[in-house]
Write an enzyme that holds these catalytic residues in place. Structure first.
Site, short mmCIF file in Angstrom:
data_model
loop_
_atom_site.label_atom_id
_atom_site.label_comp_id
_atom_site.label_asym_id
_atom_site.label_seq_id
_atom_site.Cartn_x
_atom_site.Cartn_y
_atom_site.Cartn_z
N SER A 145 0.86 -1.19 0.00
CA SER A 145 0.00 0.00 0.00
C SER A 145 0.89 1.23 0.00
O SER A 145 2.02 1.19 0.52
CB SER A 145 -0.87 0.02 1.27
OG SER A 145 -1.51 1.26 1.43
N TYR A 158 -0.81 -0.84 10.41
CA TYR A 158 -1.02 -1.14 8.99
C TYR A 158 0.15 -0.61 8.16
O TYR A 158 0.70 -1.32 7.30
CB TYR A 158 -2.34 -0.51 8.55
CG TYR A 158 -2.76 -0.77 7.12
CD1 TYR A 158 -3.07 -2.05 6.68
CD2 TYR A 158 -2.88 0.29 6.20
CE1 TYR A 158 -3.47 -2.28 5.37
CE2 TYR A 158 -3.28 0.06 4.90
CZ TYR A 158 -3.58 -1.23 4.49
OH TYR A 158 -3.98 -1.45 3.19
N1 LIG Z 1 -8.75 -0.57 -0.81
C1 LIG Z 1 -7.70 0.24 -0.68
O1 LIG Z 1 -7.81 1.48 -0.68
C2 LIG Z 1 -6.31 -0.36 -0.55
C3 LIG Z 1 -5.22 0.52 -0.67
C4 LIG Z 1 -3.94 0.01 -0.56
C5 LIG Z 1 -3.75 -1.35 -0.33
N2 LIG Z 1 -4.82 -2.16 -0.22
C6 LIG Z 1 -4.56 -3.58 0.03
O2 LIG Z 1 -5.15 -4.36 -0.98
C7 LIG Z 1 -5.47 -5.65 -0.47
C8 LIG Z 1 -6.92 -5.98 -0.79
O3 LIG Z 1 -7.74 -5.01 -0.13
P1 LIG Z 1 -9.23 -4.70 -0.58
O4 LIG Z 1 -9.37 -3.24 -0.62
O5 LIG Z 1 -9.63 -5.51 -1.75
O6 LIG Z 1 -9.98 -5.20 0.74
P2 LIG Z 1 -11.29 -6.08 0.97
O7 LIG Z 1 -12.34 -5.76 -0.02
O8 LIG Z 1 -11.60 -5.93 2.41
O9 LIG Z 1 -10.78 -7.57 0.67
C9 LIG Z 1 -9.87 -8.17 1.53
C10 LIG Z 1 -9.69 -9.61 1.10
O10 LIG Z 1 -8.80 -10.25 2.04
C11 LIG Z 1 -9.43 -11.39 2.54
N3 LIG Z 1 -9.03 -11.66 3.92
C12 LIG Z 1 -9.12 -10.82 4.98
N4 LIG Z 1 -8.69 -11.43 6.09
C13 LIG Z 1 -8.33 -12.69 5.72
C14 LIG Z 1 -7.83 -13.80 6.42
N5 LIG Z 1 -7.59 -13.76 7.74
N6 LIG Z 1 -7.59 -14.95 5.74
C15 LIG Z 1 -7.83 -15.00 4.41
N7 LIG Z 1 -8.29 -13.97 3.69
C16 LIG Z 1 -8.54 -12.84 4.35
C17 LIG Z 1 -10.92 -11.12 2.46
O11 LIG Z 1 -11.64 -12.34 2.37
P3 LIG Z 1 -12.46 -13.03 3.57
O12 LIG Z 1 -13.05 -11.95 4.41
O13 LIG Z 1 -13.45 -13.85 2.81
O14 LIG Z 1 -11.46 -13.86 4.30
C18 LIG Z 1 -10.98 -10.39 1.12
O15 LIG Z 1 -11.00 -11.31 0.07
C19 LIG Z 1 -5.16 -5.60 1.03
O16 LIG Z 1 -3.89 -6.14 1.28
C20 LIG Z 1 -5.15 -4.11 1.32
O17 LIG Z 1 -4.34 -3.81 2.45
C21 LIG Z 1 -6.09 -1.71 -0.33
#
Ligand SMILES: NC(=O)c1ccc[n+]([C@@H]2O[C@H](COP(=O)([O-])OP(=O)(O)OC[C@H]3O[C@@H](n4cnc5c(N)ncnc54)[C@H](OP(=O)(O)O)[C@@H]3O)[C@@H](O)[C@H]2O)c1
Length: 254
Positions: A145, A158
Site C-alpha cells: 500500500s 497497517y
Molecule cells: N482498498 C484500498 O484502498 C487499498 C489501498 C492500498 C492497499 N490495499 C490492500 O489491498 C489488499 C486488498 O484489499 P481490498 O481493498 O480488496 O480489501 P477487501 O475488499 O476488504 O478484501 C480483503 C480480502 O482479504 C481477505 N481476507 C481478509 N482477512 C483474511 C484472512 N484472515 N484470511 C484469508 N483472507 C482474508 C478477504 O476475504 P475473507 O473476508 O473472505 O477472508 C478479502 O478477500 C489488502 O492487502 C489491502 O491492504 C487496499
C-alpha cells in the site's frame, strides 16, 4: 498480447473472495491462467470462481485463514497438488479494520494487523518458495500500500506491516535474484472496496479523502488488475524487487 499471456500458468491468490483480490484473480484468468482462490468466505470465493469458469479457466476454491500458518501450508499443498504447479503468487489478503492514535493502540491490535498484512505473506512465501525455486520460474506479487511508503497517522500497525511487506519483497528479490523467481510489490492508493466503504460511500469524506490525489477520484478495484497481470507475466521479465505504485499520482504530490 503475447507479452502478457499467462496460458499454461497457474496462480495462487489470497484475499480472492472480493475487492482487489477478486479483480486480480479474474484478470489473471482472463490472461490464460488457472487460479487457486484463497480467503475465508466460501460464498465470496464461489462468486470469484464463477467469474473465472465463465472465462473457460479452472478455479480452485480453497477456504483458509491466512493468519494461520498450518492453514496456509495446507492451502499451498492443495494448490500444488490439484493444479500440478504454481507460477504466480499474489499475496493480497490484508487490510485494517480500525484507526487509532498510537498511544491508544492495544498490543493485540498491533499483532492482529501484523499477522494479517505481513506474517501471512511470510507464511505463503515460506510454504511455496521451495516449489518456485525448484521449478526455476515464478512471479510473486505482494500487495502492499502507499501507506507503507509514508508515515501513516492513526494507521501505524497497517503502515508498518505494509512497509515490512515492501522490505520482504526486496529481500526475497535479492535472495532469489538468480533463480528465475521474481518478487515485486504492488502498492494501491485509495481504492473503493468493502475495506473502506464508510469513507468513499460518504458524500463528504469520499471526495475529501481523494482531495490530495492528482486524479481526484478513487481507484476501482479493476484498476489494480492490469498492473498485476503485468507483474505476473513476461512483460515484466527484468523487474524484481520493485514497488509498482498505482495511486492516481498521490505519492508524487508534495
Ligand atoms: N482498498 C484500498 O484502498 C487499498 C489501498 C492500498 C492497499 N490495499 C490492500 O489491498 C489488499 C486488498 O484489499 P481490498 O481493498 O480488496 O480489501 P477487501 O475488499 O476488504 O478484501 C480483503 C480480502 O482479504 C481477505 N481476507 C481478509 N482477512 C483474511 C484472512 N484472515 N484470511 C484469508 N483472507 C482474508 C478477504 O476475504 P475473507 O473476508 O473472505 O477472508 C478479502 O478477500 C489488502 O492487502 C489491502 O491492504 C487496499
Amino acid at each position: 498480447m503475447s507479452l502478457f499471456d499467462l496460458a499454461g500458468k497457474n496462480a495462487f491468490v489470497t484475499g480472492a473472495s472480493r475487492g482487489i483480490g477478486r479483480s486480480i484473480a479474474v484478470a489473471l484468468a482472463g490472461a490464460g491462467a488457472d487460479v487457486a482462490l484463497v480467503a475465508r468466505s466460501e460464498r465470496g470465493l464461489a462468486e470469484t470462481a464463477a467469474d473465472i469458469t465463465a472465462l473457460g479457466r479452472t478455479a480452485l476454491v480453497i477456504p483458509a485463514d491466512v493468519t494461520s500458518q498450518p492453514a496456509v501450508d495446507a492451502a499451498v499443498a492443495a494448490a500444488i497438488g490439484q493444479l500440478g504447479h504454481v507460477d504466480v503468487v499474489v499475496n493480497n489478503a490484508g487490510g485494517s479494520n480500525f484507526m487509532v492514535a498510537f498511544l491508544d493502540l492495544r498490543l493485540s491490535g498491533w499483532e492482529k494487523i501484523m499477522r494479517l498484512n505481513l506474517d501471512s505473506a511470510v507464511y505463503v512465501c515460506h510454504a511455496i518458495g521451495g516449489h518456485l525455486l525448484e521449478r526455476a520460474e515464478g512471479s510473486v506479487i505482494n500487495v502492499a500500500s502507499v501507506t507503507g511508503m509514508t508515515g501513516s497517522p492513526l494507521l501505524a500497525p497497517y503502515g508498518a506491516a505494509k512497509a515490512g511487506l515492501i522490505s520482504l519483497t526486496k529481500s526475497l528479490a535479492v535472495e532469489w535474484g538468480t533463480t528465475g523467481v521474481r518478487v515485486n510489490a504492488l502498492c494501491p492508493g485509495w481504492t473503493a472496496t468493502e475495506l473502506n466503504r464508510s469513507l468513499w460511500d460518504d458524500p463528504v469524506s469520499g471526495p475529501a479523502t481523494v482531495a490530495t490525489v492528482p486524479m481526484r477520484r478513487w481507484a476501482r478495484a479493476e484498476e489494480m488488475a492490469g498492473p498485476a497481470v503485468f507483474l505476473a507475466s513476461a512483460a515484466s521479465s527484468y523487474m524484481t524487487g520493485q514497488v509498482l505504485v498505482v495511486d492516481g499520482g498521490q505519492t508524487v504530490w508534495p
